[in-house]
Scaffold this active site. Structure first.
Site: not given
Ligand code: NAD
Length: 242
Positions: A34, A55, A82, A152, A156, A185
């Site tokens: 991360d 990154d 992810n 976004y 996706k 989520v």
């Molecule tokens: P979150 O923001 O808690 O997690 C995202 C993580 O990605 C964070 O830890 C962040 O630091 C990391 N990140 C961001 N930019 C980065 C980079 N350049 N390099 C490495 N890490 C990086 O949110 P989440 O909901 O856990 O998201 C995880 C995945 O799930 C994402 O791809 C998001 O699009 C997807 N998603 C989430 C939801 C939801 O409702 N939460 C729904 C559909 C899809």
């Protein structure tokens, strides 16, 4: 499970943090990757994972993280790509498409699309000897419409097409590639508008369990949707007769 090595991007918080926790609890050696070093290190220490700063937008940085994973834990059996963001930081007002800056455009493409391409390019060839699985986190936004954040949704949709196509191209190999499409989520990325009502958020642990199941048991090319009040289900591509 002693031989299992897992690499998870975006593992510091949210869904990825739960995936790391569940994999570590089942005995896998987990590389938690991360950009968020503070939360990443803290969470990794708490669950017995190894934090690796990464990154995903920077190919060389991702390559360094993969090399660190290999030298400290081994070649991954399971990879969860992810990491993901929305166009504006959580809490900021969403923008009409014409108000999105070029920098914001490149940022979301860099994390959501380049990051997954970098991960597959680096890891798929290394994983072929042992075999395993790569799961990509897309979203139900990649199957529907998201007027508040068209970029976004674009990323996706792209990830679903990418995952299915790479899976088909590698169907004869021993690395399965599949895609998770979460509904809402309860994580930091979720806009307030989505926190209430019939489609309110699920606990990250529920979604993480689907990701872990896709890694362990998902079919090559599977695109799996999980909504709050429904069993997970697979969606197929439109048959164009190709
Ligand atoms: P979150 O923001 O808690 O997690 C995202 C993580 O990605 C964070 O830890 C962040 O630091 C990391 N990140 C961001 N930019 C980065 C980079 N350049 N390099 C490495 N890490 C990086 O949110 P989440 O909901 O856990 O998201 C995880 C995945 O799930 C994402 O791809 C998001 O699009 C997807 N998603 C989430 C939801 C939801 O409702 N939460 C729904 C559909 C899809």
């Amino acid at each position: 499970m002693a031989d299992e090595v897992a690499l998870v991007t975006g593992g510091a918080t949210g869904i990825g943090a739960e995936v790391c926790r569940q994999l570590a609890a089942s005995g896998a050696r987990v590389a938690l990757c991360d950009v968020n070093e503070r939360d990443g290190r803290q969470h990794a220490a708490a669950i017995g994972a190894t934090f690796i700063p990464c990154d995903v937008t920077r190919y060389d940085a991702f390559a360094d993280a993969v090399a660190t994973c290999e030298s400290t834990l081994g070649v991954p059996t399971f990879v969860h790509l992810n990491a993901g963001i929305m166009t504006v930081p959580t809490g900021d007002a969403f923008l009409a498409i014409e108000a999105v800056s070029l920098e914001q455009y490149r940022r979301i493409m860099g994390v959501n699309l380049d990051g997954v391409f970098h991960g597959v390019k680096l890891l798929l060839p290394r994983m072929r000897v042992k075999g395993g699985a790569i799961t990509i986190t897309a979203s139900i936004a990649g199957l529907g419409v998201l007027p508040i954040d068209p970029l976004y949704a674009t990323t996706k949709y792209g990830l679903i097409g990418f995952g299915r196509s790479v899976a088909a191209a590698n169907a004869s190999g021993n690395v399965r590639i599949n895609v998770l499409c979460p509904g809402v989520v309860d994580t930091g990325i979720v806009p307030d508008a989505f926190r209430t009502g019939a489609h309110g958020p699920m606990p990250p642990a529920v979604m993480a369990a689907e990701a872990v199941d896709l890694l362990r048991n998902g079919a090559n090319g599977e695109v799996r949707v999980k909504l709050r009040d429904r069993e997970a289900f697979a969606v197929g591509p439109t048959d164009l007769g190709a």
